[in-house]
Design a protein around this motif. Structure first.
Motif, PDB file in Angstrom:
ATOM      1  N   GLY A   1      81.819  65.679  81.159  1.00 24.39           N
ATOM      2  CA  GLY A   1      82.947  66.535  80.780  1.00 24.39           C
ATOM      3  C   GLY A   1      82.486  67.796  80.072  1.00 24.39           C
ATOM      4  N   LEU A   2      81.556  67.633  79.133  1.00 22.54           N
ATOM      5  CA  LEU A   2      81.061  68.799  78.390  1.00 22.54           C
ATOM      6  C   LEU A   2      80.331  69.761  79.316  1.00 22.54           C
ATOM      7  CD1 LEU A   2      79.871  66.908  75.183  1.00 22.54           C
ATOM      8  CD2 LEU A   2      81.524  68.801  75.188  1.00 22.54           C
ATOM      9  N   LEU A   3      79.499  69.213  80.202  1.00 21.27           N
ATOM     10  CA  LEU A   3      78.764  70.085  81.131  1.00 21.27           C
ATOM     11  C   LEU A   3      79.734  70.874  82.006  1.00 21.27           C
ATOM     12  CD1 LEU A   3      75.880  67.635  82.155  1.00 21.27           C
ATOM     13  CD2 LEU A   3      75.585  69.818  80.970  1.00 21.27           C
ATOM     14  N   ARG A   4      80.810  70.237  82.433  1.00 22.31           N
ATOM     15  CA  ARG A   4      81.803  70.935  83.262  1.00 22.31           C
ATOM     16  C   ARG A   4      82.507  72.015  82.447  1.00 22.31           C
ATOM     17  NH1 ARG A   4      82.864  66.019  86.035  1.00 22.31           N
ATOM     18  NH2 ARG A   4      82.049  66.247  88.140  1.00 22.31           N
ATOM     19  N   LEU A   5      82.967  71.637  81.233  1.00 22.99           N
ATOM     20  CA  LEU A   5      83.727  72.593  80.419  1.00 22.99           C
ATOM     21  C   LEU A   5      82.871  73.789  80.006  1.00 22.99           C
ATOM     22  CD1 LEU A   5      85.719  70.035  78.282  1.00 22.99           C
ATOM     23  CD2 LEU A   5      86.709  71.750  79.816  1.00 22.99           C
ATOM     24  N   PHE A   6      81.591  73.556  79.790  1.00 30.01           N
ATOM     25  CA  PHE A   6      80.696  74.652  79.420  1.00 30.01           C
ATOM     26  C   PHE A   6      80.111  75.360  80.659  1.00 30.01           C
ATOM     27  CE2 PHE A   6      80.088  72.624  75.075  1.00 30.01           C
ATOM     28  CZ  PHE A   6      80.580  73.705  74.364  1.00 30.01           C
ATOM     29  N   GLU A   7      80.612  74.997  81.813  1.00 24.53           N
ATOM     30  CA  GLU A   7      80.176  75.595  83.089  1.00 24.53           C
ATOM     31  C   GLU A   7      78.671  75.482  83.305  1.00 24.53           C
ATOM     32  OE1 GLU A   7      82.196  79.402  82.520  1.00 24.53           O
ATOM     33  OE2 GLU A   7      83.587  78.814  84.111  1.00 24.53           O
ATOM     34  N   LEU A   8      78.144  74.311  82.965  1.00 22.51           N
ATOM     35  CA  LEU A   8      76.717  74.056  83.162  1.00 22.51           C
ATOM     36  C   LEU A   8      76.491  72.976  84.222  1.00 22.51           C
ATOM     37  CD1 LEU A   8      75.525  73.898  79.443  1.00 22.51           C
ATOM     38  CD2 LEU A   8      74.958  75.676  81.086  1.00 22.51           C
ATOM     39  N   TYR A   9      77.593  72.510  84.801  1.00 19.32           N
ATOM     40  CA  TYR A   9      77.474  71.328  85.652  1.00 19.32           C
ATOM     41  C   TYR A   9      76.547  71.554  86.842  1.00 19.32           C
ATOM     42  CZ  TYR A   9      78.848  66.806  87.457  1.00 19.32           C
ATOM     43  OH  TYR A   9      78.825  65.500  87.875  1.00 19.32           O
ATOM     44  N   SER A  10      76.665  72.735  87.461  1.00 16.26           N
ATOM     45  CA  SER A  10      75.834  72.964  88.658  1.00 16.26           C
ATOM     46  C   SER A  10      74.361  73.144  88.287  1.00 16.26           C
ATOM     47  CB  SER A  10      76.352  74.160  89.451  1.00 16.26           C
ATOM     48  OG  SER A  10      76.445  75.276  88.611  1.00 16.26           O
ATOM     49  N   ASP A  11      74.076  73.433  87.021  1.00 17.83           N
ATOM     50  CA  ASP A  11      72.675  73.576  86.583  1.00 17.83           C
ATOM     51  C   ASP A  11      72.176  72.341  85.839  1.00 17.83           C
ATOM     52  OD1 ASP A  11      72.099  76.372  87.331  1.00 17.83           O
ATOM     53  OD2 ASP A  11      73.774  76.803  85.981  1.00 17.83           O
ATOM     54  N   ARG A  12      72.932  71.255  85.905  1.00 21.70           N
ATOM     55  CA  ARG A  12      72.619  70.114  85.034  1.00 21.70           C
ATOM     56  C   ARG A  12      71.260  69.492  85.312  1.00 21.70           C
ATOM     57  NH1 ARG A  12      75.835  68.482  88.997  1.00 21.70           N
ATOM     58  NH2 ARG A  12      75.812  66.365  89.861  1.00 21.70           N
ATOM     59  N   HIS A  13      70.782  69.610  86.566  1.00 22.65           N
ATOM     60  CA  HIS A  13      69.494  68.996  86.884  1.00 22.65           C
ATOM     61  C   HIS A  13      68.329  69.976  86.805  1.00 22.65           C
ATOM     62  CE1 HIS A  13      71.393  65.276  87.755  1.00 22.65           C
ATOM     63  NE2 HIS A  13      72.100  65.752  88.768  1.00 22.65           N
ATOM     64  N   VAL A  14      68.619  71.214  86.388  1.00 26.46           N
ATOM     65  CA  VAL A  14      67.568  72.234  86.288  1.00 26.46           C
ATOM     66  C   VAL A  14      66.889  72.111  84.919  1.00 26.46           C
ATOM     67  CG1 VAL A  14      67.171  74.745  86.268  1.00 26.46           C
ATOM     68  CG2 VAL A  14      68.894  73.759  87.813  1.00 26.46           C
ATOM     69  N   ALA A  15      65.564  72.332  84.879  1.00 27.27           N
ATOM     70  CA  ALA A  15      64.844  72.251  83.598  1.00 27.27           C
ATOM     71  C   ALA A  15      65.378  73.314  82.643  1.00 27.27           C
ATOM     72  CB  ALA A  15      63.350  72.449  83.821  1.00 27.27           C
ATOM     73  N   MET A  16      65.525  72.937  81.372  1.00 30.87           N
ATOM     74  CA  MET A  16      66.099  73.872  80.400  1.00 30.87           C
ATOM     75  C   MET A  16      65.195  75.071  80.132  1.00 30.87           C
ATOM     76  SD  MET A  16      68.104  71.544  77.633  1.00 30.87           S
ATOM     77  CE  MET A  16      66.708  70.547  77.193  1.00 30.87           C
ATOM     78  N   SER A  17      63.918  74.955  80.535  1.00 32.25           N
ATOM     79  CA  SER A  17      63.023  76.117  80.363  1.00 32.25           C
ATOM     80  C   SER A  17      63.543  77.330  81.125  1.00 32.25           C
ATOM     81  CB  SER A  17      61.602  75.768  80.822  1.00 32.25           C
ATOM     82  OG  SER A  17      61.647  75.234  82.121  1.00 32.25           O
ATOM     83  N   SER A  18      64.321  77.099  82.176  1.00 30.50           N
ATOM     84  CA  SER A  18      64.843  78.259  82.911  1.00 30.50           C
ATOM     85  C   SER A  18      66.274  78.612  82.505  1.00 30.50           C
ATOM     86  CB  SER A  18      64.743  78.013  84.421  1.00 30.50           C
ATOM     87  OG  SER A  18      65.538  76.906  84.755  1.00 30.50           O
ATOM     88  N   TYR A  19      66.803  77.958  81.473  1.00 31.69           N
ATOM     89  CA  TYR A  19      68.149  78.287  80.987  1.00 31.69           C
ATOM     90  C   TYR A  19      68.101  79.566  80.141  1.00 31.69           C
ATOM     91  CZ  TYR A  19      70.204  73.642  82.040  1.00 31.69           C
ATOM     92  OH  TYR A  19      70.685  72.518  82.631  1.00 31.69           O
ATOM     93  N   SER A  20      69.196  80.292  80.147  1.00 32.38           N
ATOM     94  CA  SER A  20      69.325  81.442  79.242  1.00 32.38           C
ATOM     95  C   SER A  20      69.585  80.917  77.831  1.00 32.38           C
ATOM     96  CB  SER A  20      70.487  82.325  79.680  1.00 32.38           C
ATOM     97  OG  SER A  20      71.704  81.627  79.489  1.00 32.38           O
ATOM     98  N   LYS A  21      69.488  81.823  76.860  1.00 32.07           N
ATOM     99  CA  LYS A  21      69.766  81.459  75.460  1.00 32.07           C
ATOM    100  C   LYS A  21      71.168  80.859  75.325  1.00 32.07           C
ATOM    101  CE  LYS A  21      69.350  81.463  71.013  1.00 32.07           C
ATOM    102  NZ  LYS A  21      69.476  82.019  69.783  1.00 32.07           N
ATOM    103  N   GLY A  22      72.117  81.478  76.009  1.00 25.52           N
ATOM    104  CA  GLY A  22      73.507  81.011  75.935  1.00 25.52           C
ATOM    105  C   GLY A  22      73.665  79.610  76.507  1.00 25.52           C
ATOM    106  N   MET A  23      72.977  79.358  77.640  1.00 23.96           N
ATOM    107  CA  MET A  23      73.061  78.027  78.252  1.00 23.96           C
ATOM    108  C   MET A  23      72.453  76.971  77.329  1.00 23.96           C
ATOM    109  SD  MET A  23      71.945  79.197  82.064  1.00 23.96           S
ATOM    110  CE  MET A  23      72.031  77.662  82.974  1.00 23.96           C
ATOM    111  N   ARG A  24      71.333  77.310  76.709  1.00 18.80           N
ATOM    112  CA  ARG A  24      70.695  76.359  75.779  1.00 18.80           C
ATOM    113  C   ARG A  24      71.609  76.075  74.594  1.00 18.80           C
ATOM    114  NH1 ARG A  24      64.276  77.975  75.567  1.00 18.80           N
ATOM    115  NH2 ARG A  24      64.086  78.289  77.796  1.00 18.80           N
TER     116      ARG A  24
END
Ligand code: ADP
Ligand code: MG
Length: 254
Positions: A115-138
């Motif tokens: 639910g949190l991943l969906r609400l924060f619009e991170l669901y499609s990136d959920r399996h991606v390593a956080m090293s490639s996330y932006s500051k906001g995504m982290r």
């Protein structure tokens, strides 16, 4: 209610936090303001139990947080300023790890994490390593980790830094909503505008000491100053920032 009584932290004889006392109440957002190095993060870390105070006490809901540190930690959600994130993990792996460390049931954790991943619009990136996330995504992952066990006390250390406008708007109303649901919310920020808009109560720290602890409205009246920025400048900024900015531009023009 969170209460700090004469909380002091010294490093090599230097007072980083000096007899800090204040109360943060449920249902209101308490802003913790101060220039860089004034001791905000140190205070936050003492409240979480990550570092031990040199002296002083912390009470939550009337009990010393030392009475039952394990139980207290279950009530706490913390977003650190400089997080140590396991960036080789994906967002979802990290959240599952945090849920396991907290001892959450698998069913509840799975539902909330998705639910949190969906609400924060991170669901499609959920399996991606956080090293490639932006500051906001982290930051959204850290917020999810801090909130998923429904804590009563929420500590946010400079949570707006690096967020884009959209994420900032979400975070701002999220902070307000958490307070509305009766949680104690303490957040440190130098975003004066944000603090002014969402905090009922502010504490201003200067060189480890509390120099103001009041409602914004009272501070304005007391000091005959129209905005929080003016109040802040008067109480906590020692450098003549207009002169400094001129010197910087003079320097690059020379
Ligand atoms: P803020 O979050 O308000 O910017 P901090 O709490 O991070 O301030 O730091 C306050 C002061 O304490 C700074 O001068 C910093 O250098 C010092 N400080 C923080 N942590 C340590 C430490 N582990 N050892 C020595 N000094 C520290
Ligand atoms: Mg800090």
């Amino acid at each position: 209610m969170l209460e700090l009584r004469n909380l002091t932290k010294t490093y090599s004889g230097l007072h980083v936090a000096s007899s800090v006392s204040f109360v943060a109440r449920p249902g209101e957002v308490t802003g913790y303001l101060g220039p860089n190095g004034s001791g905000k993060s140190t205070t936050m870390k003492m409240i979480t139990g990550l570092i031990q105070p040199s002296s002083g006490q912390i009470f939550f809901e009337g009990k010393s947080t030392n009475d039952d540190p394990m139980a207290y930690r279950q009530l706490l959600g913390y977003v650190p300023e400089e997080p140590y994130l396991y960036t080789h993990l994906s967002g979802i792996e990290y959240l599952v790890m945090v849920a396991q460390l907290r001892g959450m049931s698998r069913a509840i954790a799975t539902e909330r994490i998705h639910g949190l991943l969906r609400l924060f619009e991170l669901y499609s990136d959920r399996h991606v390593a956080m090293s490639s996330y932006s500051k906001g995504m982290r930051q959204k992952i850290l917020l999810s980790a801090a909130l998923m066990h429904n804590p009563s006390l929420i500590l946010l250390d400079e949570p707006f830094s690096g967020l884009d406008i959209g994420s900032s708007l979400i975070l701002r109303s999220l902070i307000e909503e958490l307070a509305r649901r009766g949680k104690v919310v303490l957040f440190s920020s130098h975003e004066l505008e944000t603090v002014e808009r969402i905090c009922e109560h502010i504490i201003i720290l200067h060189r480890g000491k509390v120099v103001a602890d009041d409602s914004i409205a009272n501070l304005r009246t007391l000091m005959h100053l129209p905005s929080l920025e003016d109040i802040f400048a008067q109480l906590a900024i020692e450098r003549d920032y207009i002169a400094v900015s001129r010197q910087i531009v003079d320097l690059i023009h020379a």
